[in-house]
Design a protein around this motif. Structure first.
Motif, short mmCIF file in Angstrom:
data_model
loop_
_atom_site.label_atom_id
_atom_site.label_comp_id
_atom_site.label_asym_id
_atom_site.label_seq_id
_atom_site.Cartn_x
_atom_site.Cartn_y
_atom_site.Cartn_z
N VAL A 1 21.59 -30.06 -14.45
CA VAL A 1 20.56 -30.30 -15.46
C VAL A 1 19.55 -31.29 -14.90
O VAL A 1 19.92 -32.35 -14.40
N ASP A 2 18.27 -30.94 -15.00
CA ASP A 2 17.22 -31.86 -14.54
C ASP A 2 16.02 -31.74 -15.47
O ASP A 2 15.72 -30.68 -16.01
N GLY A 3 15.36 -32.86 -15.65
CA GLY A 3 14.16 -32.92 -16.46
C GLY A 3 13.69 -34.35 -16.59
O GLY A 3 14.42 -35.29 -16.28
N PRO A 4 12.45 -34.51 -17.00
CA PRO A 4 11.54 -33.45 -17.44
C PRO A 4 10.97 -32.66 -16.27
O PRO A 4 10.72 -33.20 -15.19
N LEU A 5 10.78 -31.36 -16.52
CA LEU A 5 10.10 -30.49 -15.57
C LEU A 5 9.06 -29.69 -16.35
O LEU A 5 9.35 -29.20 -17.44
N ALA A 6 7.86 -29.60 -15.79
CA ALA A 6 6.87 -28.70 -16.37
C ALA A 6 7.24 -27.27 -16.01
O ALA A 6 8.00 -27.03 -15.07
N PHE A 7 6.72 -26.31 -16.76
CA PHE A 7 7.12 -24.92 -16.55
C PHE A 7 6.85 -24.46 -15.12
O PHE A 7 7.69 -23.78 -14.51
N VAL B 1 14.94 -28.82 -18.20
CA VAL B 1 14.54 -29.28 -19.53
C VAL B 1 13.03 -29.47 -19.49
O VAL B 1 12.51 -30.34 -18.80
N LEU B 2 12.33 -28.64 -20.25
CA LEU B 2 10.88 -28.54 -20.12
C LEU B 2 10.12 -29.60 -20.92
O LEU B 2 10.56 -30.03 -21.99
N SER C 1 7.88 -37.74 -26.39
CA SER C 1 9.32 -37.74 -26.68
C SER C 1 10.07 -36.65 -25.92
O SER C 1 11.25 -36.83 -25.58
N ALA C 2 9.41 -35.53 -25.63
CA ALA C 2 10.09 -34.47 -24.89
C ALA C 2 10.52 -34.94 -23.51
O ALA C 2 11.58 -34.54 -23.01
N THR C 3 9.71 -35.79 -22.87
CA THR C 3 10.08 -36.28 -21.54
C THR C 3 11.24 -37.27 -21.63
O THR C 3 12.11 -37.30 -20.75
N LEU C 4 11.28 -38.07 -22.68
CA LEU C 4 12.39 -39.01 -22.86
C LEU C 4 13.69 -38.26 -23.11
O LEU C 4 14.74 -38.60 -22.54
N ASP C 5 13.65 -37.25 -23.97
CA ASP C 5 14.84 -36.45 -24.23
C ASP C 5 15.31 -35.74 -22.96
O ASP C 5 16.51 -35.67 -22.68
N ALA C 6 14.36 -35.21 -22.19
CA ALA C 6 14.73 -34.50 -20.96
C ALA C 6 15.43 -35.43 -19.98
O ALA C 6 16.44 -35.07 -19.36
#
Length: 323
Positions: free
Chosen positions: A226-232, A192-193, A204-209
């Motif tokens: 499933v793992d995240g947050p991860l940068a590309f 999850v990027l 918010s993207a890191t919280l959702d991840a």
């Protein structure tokens, strides 16, 4: 070689081993073709694409649209429509609605976009009364063959959901996992990027991840890691993941990339295509049947691989045990 077997060969696999999309076509060749409503194939590109897929036994096409326009497109492309069923309707909106009716009635197992706007087809598909809704949000999955990456990349969502909330992202992740299963990846690794690999309260993207990762741990998302947050970089590069000291079964070896929003996903897909030479197929998941959103800009292999992906998903959904 299946996609799963390609993945099992490890990170040293090279592009010279053959296109992932070619292997996708080979995997589909082992299945019976899927009866497909081809919606408004009123130009030479969309019509010939459907007919070539039929000749390769990926689909059994039923052409849906204005009969005279379809026949004119066939004449312009020097194609013979003998033996190809044609359902005559007045215009593109009616064609989209009729294709959805056919799918609801079980008359077709997939839908293929012709020369109408994507919004027209998806508008019919998401209609609450007459569309193809399920208990999942629909989402688009790109299947990308990147020459420098040893396995196919499933990227979602870069085409439908503009700014998905957490509930929608849960469905996007599950749809992508189900697509990967159908294409032979037994336990896809889902990254999850976000822009960073740490949880940041103002991003918010890191919280959702992080929430999606925990939801997978608790069985709310099934069938993948499933793992995240991860940068590309640390999602796809073992070296980057090691440098950042990230301990994860996903980091550096992702099969599935989940974009935080449509802008990020769309730009990533196009960057991989135009700067990294990626080839792509794509289908819509989460509807009653898979939907192929082929574009006039798609090459021959991409069109055929999208048909192959839809065939594999349609056949997989028939035998998949209910949850």
């Amino acid at each position: 070689m299946t996609l799963a077997e390609s993945d099992a060969n490890g990170d040293n696999a090279a592009a010279s081993s053959g296109s992932q999309l070619d292997r996708l076509l080979a995997l589909a060749a082992e299945r019976e073709p899927v009866r497909t409503a081809v919606v408004h194939p009123c130009d030479a590109v969309s019509l010939t694409g459907a007919l070539e897929a039929a000749r390769m036994r990926l689909i059994e096409p039923i052409l849906v649209g204005p009969a005279e326009k379809i026949k004119a497109a066939a004449a312009a492309a020097d194609e013979d429509l003998t033996g190809i069923p044609l359902v005559a309707v007045e215009h593109s909106h009616a064609a989209a609605a009729e294709a959805c009716r056919m799918a609801r009635a079980g008359e077709v197992g997939a839908i293929m976009k012709g020369s109408l706007h994507t919004d027209e087809l998806l508008g019919a598909a998401v209609d609450g009364a007459s569309g193809l809704r399920t208990d999942r949000r629909m989402s688009h999955v790109f299947i990308l063959d990147v020459p420098t990456y040893p396995r196919p990349i499933f990227l979602s969502d870069a085409a439908i959901n503009i700014a998905p909330d957490l509930a929608t992202k849960k469905d996007i992740v599950q749809n992508a996992i189900d697509c990967a299963h159908a294409l032979g990846v037994a336990e896809p690794r889902v990254a999850v990027l976000a822009a960073v690999e740490t949880v940041h309260p103002n991003m918010s993207a890191t919280l959702d991840a992080a929430a999606l990762s925990k939801m997978a741990e608790r069985g709310q998302i099934v069938g993948g890691l499933v793992d995240g947050p991860l940068a590309f970089d640390n999602a796809i590069s073992p070296e980057a993941a090691a440098t950042k000291k990230i301990t994860s079964p996903v980091a550096g070896r992702a099969d599935v990339l989940i974009a935080p929003n449509i802008e990020a996903g769309n730009m990533l897909a196009k960057q991989l295509a135009y700067l990294a030479g990626a080839q792509s197929a794509g289908i819509v998941m989460g509807a009653r049947v898979p939907i192929m959103l082929t574009s006039r800009a798609d090459g021959r292999l991409s069109r055929l691989a999208s048909c192959a992906a839809a065939l594999l998903v349609a056949r997989h959904e028939r035998i998949k045990p209910s949850r």
